[in-house]
Each structure stands twice: as structure tokens, then as C-alpha cells.
Design a protein around this motif. Structure first.
Motif, short mmCIF file in Angstrom:
data_model
loop_
_atom_site.label_atom_id
_atom_site.label_comp_id
_atom_site.label_asym_id
_atom_site.label_seq_id
_atom_site.Cartn_x
_atom_site.Cartn_y
_atom_site.Cartn_z
N THR A 1 2.49 -14.03 18.89
CA THR A 1 3.65 -14.69 19.48
C THR A 1 4.36 -13.67 20.36
O THR A 1 4.10 -12.46 20.27
N ASP A 2 5.28 -14.15 21.19
CA ASP A 2 6.00 -13.24 22.08
C ASP A 2 6.87 -12.24 21.33
O ASP A 2 6.95 -11.07 21.69
N GLU A 3 7.57 -12.75 20.30
CA GLU A 3 8.60 -11.95 19.65
C GLU A 3 8.09 -11.23 18.41
O GLU A 3 8.88 -10.68 17.64
N HIS A 4 6.79 -11.19 18.22
CA HIS A 4 6.19 -10.69 16.98
C HIS A 4 6.63 -9.24 16.68
O HIS A 4 6.65 -8.38 17.55
N LEU A 5 6.97 -9.03 15.41
CA LEU A 5 7.28 -7.69 14.91
C LEU A 5 6.34 -7.34 13.76
O LEU A 5 5.98 -8.21 12.96
N ALA A 6 5.95 -6.09 13.69
CA ALA A 6 5.39 -5.53 12.46
C ALA A 6 6.51 -4.74 11.80
O ALA A 6 7.43 -4.28 12.48
N TYR A 7 6.43 -4.56 10.50
CA TYR A 7 7.45 -3.80 9.76
C TYR A 7 6.77 -2.65 9.04
O TYR A 7 5.93 -2.86 8.16
N LEU A 8 7.14 -1.45 9.41
CA LEU A 8 6.61 -0.24 8.79
C LEU A 8 7.50 0.14 7.61
O LEU A 8 8.71 0.32 7.78
N LEU A 9 6.91 0.25 6.42
CA LEU A 9 7.65 0.62 5.23
C LEU A 9 7.56 2.13 5.05
O LEU A 9 6.46 2.69 4.98
N LEU A 10 8.72 2.77 4.98
CA LEU A 10 8.78 4.23 4.94
C LEU A 10 9.46 4.71 3.67
O LEU A 10 10.45 4.13 3.23
N ASP A 11 8.93 5.78 3.11
CA ASP A 11 9.58 6.50 2.02
C ASP A 11 9.87 7.88 2.56
O ASP A 11 8.96 8.73 2.66
N GLY A 12 11.11 8.11 2.97
CA GLY A 12 11.41 9.33 3.72
C GLY A 12 10.70 9.25 5.07
O GLY A 12 10.85 8.28 5.81
N ASP A 13 9.89 10.26 5.36
CA ASP A 13 9.10 10.24 6.60
C ASP A 13 7.67 9.79 6.38
O ASP A 13 6.85 9.82 7.30
N ARG A 14 7.33 9.38 5.16
CA ARG A 14 5.96 9.01 4.85
C ARG A 14 5.75 7.51 5.09
O ARG A 14 6.49 6.67 4.59
N GLU A 15 4.71 7.21 5.87
CA GLU A 15 4.35 5.82 6.16
C GLU A 15 3.57 5.25 4.98
O GLU A 15 2.43 5.64 4.74
N LEU A 16 4.20 4.35 4.25
CA LEU A 16 3.54 3.76 3.09
C LEU A 16 2.58 2.65 3.51
O LEU A 16 1.45 2.57 3.03
#
Length: 456
Positions: free
Chosen positions: A117-132
Motif C-alpha cells: 500500500t502507499d502508506e505502508h509501515l514496518a515497525y522495528l522492535l528495539l531493545d536499546g540499540d539492538r534490533e530484535l
């Protein structure tokens, strides 16, 4: 907080082929990502852990189900997170590319990933600076990427090119980053077959055919070649989700109707949906009824085949789960069903009304002849009876009177074929036999070998 693997709870909807996610934030609060309107599984999972949902995030304006985020906002005072660019007309916290939400120890970072879709977002889950992990919605999915034709044929290639760059952005994350898509196997949003519903960035870089495309043009050709048909209701639900669905006080009501009321509903242009197993429909059903057996895929076929603005009465057997039926209907936007036939077919017959029967026979009892296969094009191409005609179930109503006489109608097991037979009967056909089985059984019974190949 320290994030453990069991803090993430996938909630799989086998019928729609989708996953929602519940994230235990460690202090009695939870995040829900892409919840659908049928929140029973989510509430059960949250209840087992004593969690209250405080955040509900939608990755995009869903076309395949009514979002449950508004309901969670009402019931649990959850903050609804969604793309500002989506133009939603209900209270929510709008987020855009790079915006972060503090979840109380963990953080959620929005990544603009247009394409599905045009407005699509992904959401990155972070613990501090670590990409979970990253909730990828309808961008990167296991073994593929979600379809880009939901906004019309004129924009399909444009959105496919946007999808290419979105996937390139996501694959810039560390290889160990978990990937948590919404769409999975069984979804009409272009997920390939398979059992895996989550993955990692590294695994997709190694095995996803679209990511192996050497350039943007090759990616676009591969993605567009994978697009099959999709249910008719997809064309109306995105706008429903933009406006915001109504809040429900509980399961939508399903009043009891007597046979006279059901007959009057049919006479006035309403629909009767028979949710009993295919074999029961075959032995006797209300003339003009549409067979959609109550199973995981009930919502898909209801939304594909039945208008959402017509009165609908349903017929079930004693012991079938009416609550499950109404929730399946509600998650694809049908929340005002007229009711169910009290007493089922026994009551219909006791009232002196006629019934209709449909031959439902195993392969050994069929006569070789005209074979109508109503499976999806990809299924048909993977193996079909020689000489079979393929008309997908979702398109059959438009071809009902064109089909040859004396048909054996088949799918993979019999459920979709019985639905097809009921569509043909509604059009006035009386010459239909349904195969209790699929092409493998039919070929074996008649000494044939299945053939494959794209039917186009």
C-alpha cells in the motif's frame, strides 16, 4: 527489560493465512500488531499472561480483514499506532518514517515501506540499540513480498517498484534480525505455500527468489508474475479500515428465524448461506442456498461470493459453532446477518417446504467426461485432469450458464466444488455432479495421468 523469545506470541489465522502478534512488554502491558476484528485468540493469549493491551499497531490499511485496533482502543484504552499518511478518520497516534514510540524499555521505530500500500509501515522492535525483529506487514514476507495490485491495475507496476526499494531497505538490517510478517501461507496477498510464518533477514537474503533478482526490472517481473486473483471484498475493506470500524459490544447477534422468514428473505433478494458440511448440503438443502461449509476458510468465501449489503440467513447443523460463524463474518465486514434458520433443515422440511439434492460422489462412481476444476490457477497449473476446464470459484458466477452440460465439478477435496455446484444451481443448472475428492483420485479411478503447466 530483557526480551526473551517467548515475549512474542504469534496469533495465526489459518483461514486468512495471516498472523497478528502480541508482545509481552514485561510489566503487565502488551503491544498488539495487526490484530483483526476477531480478537478471541488475542484475548485468550493475553489472559493467560495477565496482560492488558496498551498499544495496537497497524502496518497498513488492511484489505483482507477488518482491523481490531479500534476495538482494542475502546476496550483496553490502547493507543492505536498507524501511519499518518493513511488518513484514518478515527483517533490514533500518527507515525511516519523514523518516528519512535517508547514502549517502556523497548522501542518501536516506524520504517516507511510502501509497495503493498502507499502508506505502508514496518515497525522495528528495539531493545536499546539492538534490533530484535521487524514487523513487516505486507512488505517482506517469507519467500516473497506481498502483492502490489490492490490499488488498481494502473498503479501495480509503480507500487511493485516501490516494493523493490522497501525490501532493499529492510535487507539492510542485520542478518540476525527476526522478520515477523502479517501475510503468510494461505493469504491471498501473495504468500507462497509453506509452513514457516516467520523468518530472519539473513534467511530471506539467502532464499527469497525476489531478493535474488539482480535488478529492479527483474524484481518487478517476478513479483507481477506471481499475482493471482484475490477476493472481491478486498476492494472495499481498506476504506472501511480508513474510516474505522464500529465498536462491538460482543459477538454480533444472530437471531433465530422461522422457515417462513427464511423463505421470505430469499424471495426478496436475500441470500441463504448453508454452512453445513458439503455432504450434508448434498443430501438436502434449501433451493437457492449457497454452500459455504463452516471451516477456517468460511470468511474468505463469504466475502468473495456474497454481497455485503444483502440480508443473509445462515443454516447450520446442531452443534456447529454459531459464535465462530458470526466472528468469521465480522472480521471481513459482515456484522448484520439477518439470522439463522431455527431447527435447521429439519424445521424447513417440517414446514412443508421443498429441498434440493446434489450428487456428491467418489471418483469411482463418476463417468469420464466434462470436468470443471474450480481451484485457483496456480493449483490447477501444478497438476490437473487432462482436458479439464479451469474456472476459479471466485469467477464462476459470471460463467455459470456458459459451462458445458453434464459437468463433474471438482476442487481439491470437495468443499469448494460444492460451493461451485450451488452457484450453478442458483443459475438454474440441474446437471451438476460434485466430486468427493480431487484430481488425484479422479485420475486414478479412470486410468489417467495428471498434467501440469500454466493454464493461461
Amino acid at each position: 527489560m530483557g526480551f526473551a523469545e517467548d515475549h512474542l506470541i504469534p496469533l495465526v489465522d489459518e483461514g486468512l493465512g495471516n498472523s497478528a502478534y502480541l508482545v509481552d512488554l514485561g510489566d503487565g502491558r502488551a503491544l498488539a500488531v495487526d490484530p483483526c476484528r476477531d480478537l478471541r485468540a488475542l484475548h485468550a493469549a493475553a489472559g493467560r499472561r495477565g496482560l492488558t493491551v496498551r498499544y495496537a499497531a497497524d502496518t497498513h490499511l488492511h484489505a483482507d480483514f477488518v482491523s481490531g485496533a479500534v476495538q482494542l482502543g475502546h476496550d483496553q484504552d490502547a493507543v492505536v499506532l498507524a501511519a499518518t499518511a493513511g488518513g484514518r478518520s478515527f483517533p490514533h497516534r500518527g507515525v511516519g518514517d523514523g518516528d519512535e514510540v517508547d514502549l517502556g524499555g523497548l522501542r518501536l521505530r516506524a520504517l516507511a515501506t510502501p509497495g503493498h500500500t502507499d502508506e505502508h509501515l514496518a515497525y522495528l522492535l528495539l531493545d536499546g540499540d539492538r534490533e530484535l525483529g521487524v514487523f513487516t506487514g505486507g512488505s517482506l514476507i517469507v519467500g516473497s513480498a506481498a502483492r502490489t495490485d490492490l490499488l488498481g491495475a494502473g498503479r501495480t507496476e509503480e507500487l511493485a517498484r516501490a516494493q523493490y526499494w522497501s525490501l532493499r531497505r529492510l535487507t539492510g538490517l542485520p542478518d540476525a534480525t527476526a522478520v515477523w510478517p502479517t501475510h503468510g501461507a494461505g493469504s491471498f496477498c501473495s504468500a507462497p505455500p509453506g509452513t514457516e510464518r516467520t523468518t530472519t533477514i539473513g534467511a530471506e537474503k539467502a532464499a527469497n527468489p525476489l531478493l535474488a533478482a539482480g535488478d529492479e526490472d527483474t524484481f518487478v517481473r517476478r513479483l507481477l508474475a506471481s499475482l493471482g486473483t484475490y477476493p472481491a471484498y478486498f476492494d472495499r475493506l481498506a476504506e472501511r479500515n480508513r474510516r474505522g470500524p464500529s465498536v462491538l459490544a460482543g459477538a454480533p447477534p444472530l437471531p433465530a428465524l422461522d422457515p417462513g422468514a427464511v423463505r421470505a428473505l430469499l424471495a426478496c433478494g436475500g441470500w441463504v448461506v448453508d454452512a453445513r458440511p458439503a455432504a450434508d448440503f448434498a443430501t438436502g438443502h434449501v433451493p437457492g442456498a449457497l454452500s459455504i461449509p463452516l471451516r477456517a476458510q468460511f470468511a474468505t468465501w463469504l466475502g468473495w461470493l456474497v454481497p455485503d449489503d444483502a440480508p443473509i440467513a445462515v443454516i447450520v447443523n446442531p452443534g456447529q459453532d454459531l459464535e465462530d460463524l458470526v466472528w468469521q463474518a465480522a472480521k471481513v465486514g459482515y456484522e448484520r446477518l439477518a439470522g439463522h434458520l431455527a431447527g435447521g433443515m429439519d424445521a424447513w422440511l417440517a414446514a412443508g417446504h421443498q429441498r434440493r439434492t446434489t450428487p456428491f460422489v467418489p471418483a469411482a462412481q463418476t463417468t469420464p467426461g466434462r470436468y470443471l476444476d474450480v481451484r485457483q490457477r496456480a493449483e490447477f497449473g501444478a497438476g490437473h485432469v487432462p482436458g479439464a476446464v479451469n474456472v476459479e470459484l471466485g469467477a464462476l458466477a459470471g460463467h455459470a450458464l456458459e459451462a458445458a452440460k453434464g459437468l463433474v465439478v471438482a476442487c481439491g477435496h470437495g468443499e469448494r466444488a460444492m460451493t461451485a455446484a450451488s452457484i450453478l444451481e442458483r443459475a438454474g443448472r440441474t446437471d451438476v455432479t460434485v466430486l468427493d475428492g480431487g484430481p488425484t483420485e479422479y485420475a486414478a479411478a479412470h486410468g489417467l495421468r495428471l498434467v501440469d503447466g500454466d493454464p493461461r
